[in-house]
Motif scaffolding. Sequence first.
Motif, PDB file in Angstrom:
ATOM      1  N   GLY A  56       0.806  -1.206   0.000  1.00  0.00           N
ATOM      2  CA  GLY A  56       0.000   0.000   0.000  1.00  0.00           C
ATOM      3  C   GLY A  56       0.846   1.265   0.000  1.00  0.00           C
ATOM      4  O   GLY A  56       0.529   2.243  -0.695  1.00  0.00           O
ATOM      5  N   LEU A  57       1.931   1.246   0.770  1.00  0.00           N
ATOM      6  CA  LEU A  57       2.811   2.417   0.804  1.00  0.00           C
ATOM      7  C   LEU A  57       3.470   2.666  -0.552  1.00  0.00           C
ATOM      8  O   LEU A  57       3.835   3.806  -0.862  1.00  0.00           O
ATOM      9  N   SER A  58       3.633   1.620  -1.360  1.00  0.00           N
ATOM     10  CA  SER A  58       4.258   1.806  -2.670  1.00  0.00           C
ATOM     11  C   SER A  58       3.427   2.704  -3.582  1.00  0.00           C
ATOM     12  O   SER A  58       3.947   3.247  -4.568  1.00  0.00           O
ATOM     13  N   ALA A  59       2.141   2.888  -3.280  1.00  0.00           N
ATOM     14  CA  ALA A  59       1.312   3.791  -4.086  1.00  0.00           C
ATOM     15  C   ALA A  59       1.768   5.234  -3.952  1.00  0.00           C
ATOM     16  O   ALA A  59       1.410   6.085  -4.785  1.00  0.00           O
ATOM     17  N   ILE A  60       2.539   5.538  -2.916  1.00  0.00           N
ATOM     18  CA  ILE A  60       3.071   6.897  -2.750  1.00  0.00           C
ATOM     19  C   ILE A  60       3.983   7.262  -3.912  1.00  0.00           C
ATOM     20  O   ILE A  60       4.045   8.428  -4.326  1.00  0.00           O
ATOM     21  N   VAL A  61       4.685   6.281  -4.474  1.00  0.00           N
ATOM     22  CA  VAL A  61       5.660   6.563  -5.532  1.00  0.00           C
ATOM     23  C   VAL A  61       4.993   7.172  -6.765  1.00  0.00           C
ATOM     24  O   VAL A  61       5.387   8.262  -7.206  1.00  0.00           O
ATOM     25  N   PRO A  62       3.999   6.522  -7.379  1.00  0.00           N
ATOM     26  CA  PRO A  62       3.369   7.166  -8.541  1.00  0.00           C
ATOM     27  C   PRO A  62       2.662   8.472  -8.186  1.00  0.00           C
ATOM     28  O   PRO A  62       2.593   9.384  -9.019  1.00  0.00           O
ATOM     29  N   MET A  63       2.136   8.588  -6.966  1.00  0.00           N
ATOM     30  CA  MET A  63       1.502   9.850  -6.578  1.00  0.00           C
ATOM     31  C   MET A  63       2.513  10.984  -6.547  1.00  0.00           C
ATOM     32  O   MET A  63       2.224  12.112  -6.967  1.00  0.00           O
ATOM     33  N   ALA A  64       3.713  10.701  -6.040  1.00  0.00           N
ATOM     34  CA  ALA A  64       4.742  11.734  -5.998  1.00  0.00           C
ATOM     35  C   ALA A  64       5.247  12.081  -7.391  1.00  0.00           C
ATOM     36  O   ALA A  64       5.653  13.220  -7.646  1.00  0.00           O
ATOM     37  N   MET A  65       5.224  11.114  -8.292  1.00  0.00           N
ATOM     38  CA  MET A  65       5.761  11.341  -9.632  1.00  0.00           C
ATOM     39  C   MET A  65       4.893  12.259 -10.488  1.00  0.00           C
ATOM     40  O   MET A  65       5.390  12.908 -11.405  1.00  0.00           O
ATOM     41  N   VAL A  66       3.583  12.309 -10.208  1.00  0.00           N
ATOM     42  CA  VAL A  66       2.686  13.061 -11.089  1.00  0.00           C
ATOM     43  C   VAL A  66       2.139  14.321 -10.436  1.00  0.00           C
ATOM     44  O   VAL A  66       1.259  14.970 -10.999  1.00  0.00           O
ATOM     45  N   GLY A  67       2.629  14.692  -9.254  1.00  0.00           N
ATOM     46  CA  GLY A  67       2.189  15.940  -8.639  1.00  0.00           C
ATOM     47  C   GLY A  67       2.849  17.128  -9.308  1.00  0.00           C
ATOM     48  O   GLY A  67       3.576  17.020 -10.305  1.00  0.00           O
ATOM     49  N   HIS A  68       2.606  18.333  -8.722  1.00  0.00           N
ATOM     50  CA  HIS A  68       3.289  19.522  -9.222  1.00  0.00           C
ATOM     51  C   HIS A  68       4.800  19.333  -9.172  1.00  0.00           C
ATOM     52  O   HIS A  68       5.538  19.881  -9.988  1.00  0.00           O
TER      53      HIS A  68
END
Length: 690
Positions: free
Chosen positions: A188-200
């Motif tokens: 579940g924590l690995s979902a942080i990676v794509p979220m960080a990649m596509v933010g501002h």
Amino acid sequence: MTTTSAERRIWAAPLPLTAAALSAGLIGLIVAGIATGIGQVGAISDPGPLTRWGLPAARYIHHIAMATTVAAAILATVAIPFRTGPRNRQNRQSGQEHPLYTRTMQVAMSASVVWTVAALAVLVLTFSSLAGLPISADQGFSEGFFDYTLNIATGQAWLTIVLIAGLCATLLAAVRQPAGVGFIAVVGLSAIVPMAMVGHSAGGDDHTAAVNSLGLHLLGVVVWVGGLIVLALLAPQIAHTARTLSSRDQGGPEVLGTVLRRYSLLAGLALITVAASGIINAELRVANLDQLLGTDYGRLLVLKTVATVALAGIGFAHRRWIIPRILSSTRLLWQLIIVEIALMTTVIGISAVLGRTPPPVPDDLPPDATPARLLTGYDLPPEPNLMNFFTLWRLDWLWIAIILFLAIWYLRATVRLRSRGISWPVMRAVSWLFGLAVLLWITSGGPAVYGMVTFSGHMIQHMTLTMVAPIFLVMGSPVTLAMRALPVRSDGTRGAREWILWLVHSTWSKILTHPIVAAVNFAGSILLFYYTPIFGLTLEYHLGHIFMTVHFLLTGYIFALVLVGRDPLPSRPPHFARVIILLATMVFHAFFAVALMSSDQLIQPEWFGNMGHGWFPAIDDQHTGSELMWGLGEIPAVILGVIVCIQWARDDTRDMKRLDREAERTGHAELEAYNQMFEEMTQRDAAPPR
């Protein structure tokens, strides 16, 4: 069963009150959306009101559900007993599944389903917003949506998040053991990676700092916010458990205080992470005070900061006054928790709007960007020399956070041991801290700066990462220190000490630390890395670079641990075998370096050949890097060989002293028996044959 007056005073926050606190974020979202004008019709293309308001709302629900899922899995892994009943001789909990554990798993499963649906909604609504198309069943919308999810980075990232959420929901329905639930938490924590990649932050001026700080920010928010929401959802079950289960079964009135203290530690670390990473990310997005106070983005940041300070104050009150007096302050405790959840969800609602608000500092690269800027995201540094390798820094906040945590933990553990009258060698602490300093230089100093633009700089980073830093870290014996300093749990939960023991004795540990596997992994990964597309992926993608750093650090650490480490291992080879393994890897390093020096084929020519620095030909730099690989590989290997020989001699001396003490204690009985055997053999040989 009778209960004491203290137990009867335990009060739990009702679930409707928790639901109201969770809804506060939607109110904050609506107010922030109206203030920033996200609900207004677009000037060029308009996706419709469903998308304009549905996207931030879906993001809000997604963030809450994701945080709840992951935090519930973490708490079930480290803070809540798996079984009821006393502990048996095998140090395991007997009895049925603990009701609090059961309730936590129910919360995790329910939240994971909501997370999956919300992630899918964000995926669809994001495409609608970017394309300016209202949601419909038309063929044009469907074709564009599938192209978006398969070929566009943002669509690929959110599709990955949907898959991760769905995987967590599936696994939570099938897994019950704490080890498996811990694995689900990591997934579940690995979902942080794509979220960080596509933010501002993904297109920011300092790409590495922006993405890493946003990733750390999301990590802190998930643990902090999600943990508090889970506690509120568990409140009725905690109160019921405290009233019905006896303290002998690890479920009496102390269960509330125990869970809160464990969460408080996680929340404290998360708060520090959120505050520090938020400041770093804000500094990248807002250049001056006018942009902070004169733009919608800046004002929303100010509101987030004020709310975070208020939350920190409530958390301090919890830890300082409420938790130590838990039985007499349960009503005040849950009231403060509800207020805290309302503030947290409001901040998340504001953040959902913030993600739709353009920052004052533009994300796009300048039109006159150099080839190096286009490839790496940074302008070229000065021409490399020895001084620049030690004076140029580009801070990698992910590794800075890891290094600071490890350094502070090691020092605190050492002080804790000494306060109990247990000595710990000073040189081990010096070795550990020096290894962390080398790791900091590798990830944020000259090797990190030049490792992206020259092959020689990359080779310095690689070899120092896998051959130098691990030696000092291994000599610090962190596992042994943890075993002595960390507390032992007796309530059926697994803390840090229990998980370290489980990892040391696990099957994976037996495989990875086997001498042959460690040597093959250490040497073979070099071939796979440089003669496959993996090297190019680590240069092009930030996530690939992080993977490279972690892989080579762990590979070098395991190899050094097998050769010279003093920490416990499932099995350790004899000293002569260690010398043979070390000599074999030295020969392989030399062979690979010579082969690379004699080659005229440029590795990754589309990267190193197009950097445009003009300092030296790329092929000459590759030959220089090969020479550095040979030197930086052989010198630490010789040091390892010296350490192995010293340990060999010391162990032999220690064994001889032990045997001498045993002989003195038994009156040289073993030697006498040995001589008697030879005397009998002589007499038997001298006797005439029958």
